[in-house]
Design a protein around this motif. Structure first.
Motif, short mmCIF file in Angstrom:
data_model
loop_
_atom_site.label_atom_id
_atom_site.label_comp_id
_atom_site.label_asym_id
_atom_site.label_seq_id
_atom_site.Cartn_x
_atom_site.Cartn_y
_atom_site.Cartn_z
N LEU A 1 -4.34 6.04 -4.15
CA LEU A 1 -3.80 5.04 -3.27
C LEU A 1 -3.50 3.81 -4.12
O LEU A 1 -4.39 3.28 -4.78
CB LEU A 1 -4.80 4.70 -2.17
N HIS B 1 -9.26 5.58 -0.84
CA HIS B 1 -8.89 5.00 0.43
C HIS B 1 -9.34 3.55 0.54
O HIS B 1 -10.11 3.06 -0.29
CB HIS B 1 -9.39 5.83 1.62
N ILE C 1 0.87 -1.17 0.00
CA ILE C 1 0.00 0.00 0.00
C ILE C 1 0.90 1.22 0.00
O ILE C 1 1.78 1.35 0.85
CB ILE C 1 -0.92 0.02 1.23
N LEU D 1 1.13 8.87 2.33
CA LEU D 1 0.34 7.78 2.86
C LEU D 1 -0.06 8.11 4.30
O LEU D 1 0.77 8.49 5.12
CB LEU D 1 1.16 6.49 2.84
N ARG D 2 -1.34 7.98 4.57
CA ARG D 2 -1.84 8.23 5.93
C ARG D 2 -2.57 6.97 6.39
O ARG D 2 -3.47 6.47 5.70
CB ARG D 2 -2.80 9.43 5.94
N LEU D 3 -2.18 6.47 7.57
CA LEU D 3 -2.80 5.29 8.17
C LEU D 3 -3.43 5.72 9.48
O LEU D 3 -2.77 6.29 10.34
CB LEU D 3 -1.74 4.22 8.45
N ALA E 1 -6.37 3.41 5.20
CA ALA E 1 -5.22 3.91 4.46
C ALA E 1 -5.74 4.87 3.39
O ALA E 1 -6.68 4.54 2.67
CB ALA E 1 -4.45 2.76 3.80
N ASP E 2 -5.15 6.07 3.32
CA ASP E 2 -5.52 7.00 2.27
C ASP E 2 -4.32 7.87 1.92
O ASP E 2 -3.26 7.78 2.52
CB ASP E 2 -6.74 7.85 2.66
N HIS F 1 2.87 2.35 13.56
CA HIS F 1 1.73 2.67 12.70
C HIS F 1 0.60 1.70 13.03
O HIS F 1 0.83 0.67 13.68
CB HIS F 1 2.11 2.64 11.21
#
Length: 138
Positions: free
Chosen positions: A61, A114, A53, A134-136, A127-128, A89
């Motif tokens: 994504l 996402h 990812i 990348l943001r989790l 996840a997006d 994370h």
């Protein structure tokens, strides 16, 4: 989910019913500081399949079948480190747990926006791509 630049990727719903046995992530290190979030995350399931990812240059994504790459040096821009225990994370909290659900969301002109992965214990990781990174989140 079809991304105009990166194609369809892989179907992450294949994780449903499988146990998350390993999580590998890559991090940008510059001037001794590690990035706040990983650049890539590889989810390795109970049968050895790996799903990567990450984010694309077009704010999509990317979800694809790919094994973790090696760490590498970028000279004056720092280096990329890759490993299982380099930073915290949300996926790490679910090691050893079974995936109960996967939901994908997309926009036609952008591709996948996402992904939400749910676990049997009721936990969930989203996840997006946020501002290209990348943001989790839980």
């Amino acid at each position: 989910m079809l991304c105009p630049l990166h194609g369809a990727g892989t179907d992450p719903t294949r994780l449903v019913g499988r146990t998350l046995s390993r999580v590998v992530a890559s991090w940008h290190i510059s001037d001794g500081e590690r990035s706040e979030a990983p650049l890539d995350v590889w989810l390795i399931d109970s049968i050895g399949d790996t799903i990567r990812i990450t984010t694309g240059s077009d704010q999509c994504l990317i979800v694809e079948s790919a094994t973790p790459h090696e760490a590498y040096d970028m000279g004056e821009w720092g280096r990329i480190e890759v490993g299982e225990d380099l930073g915290d994370h949300p996926f790490l909290r679910h090691l050893g747990e079974t995936v109960a659900s996967v939901a994908e969301f997309a926009l036609p002109e952008q591709g996948r926006t996402h992904l939400e992965i749910g676990f049997l214990d009721g936990g969930r990781v989203r996840a997006d791509c946020y501002e290209g990174d990348l943001r989790l989140t839980r």
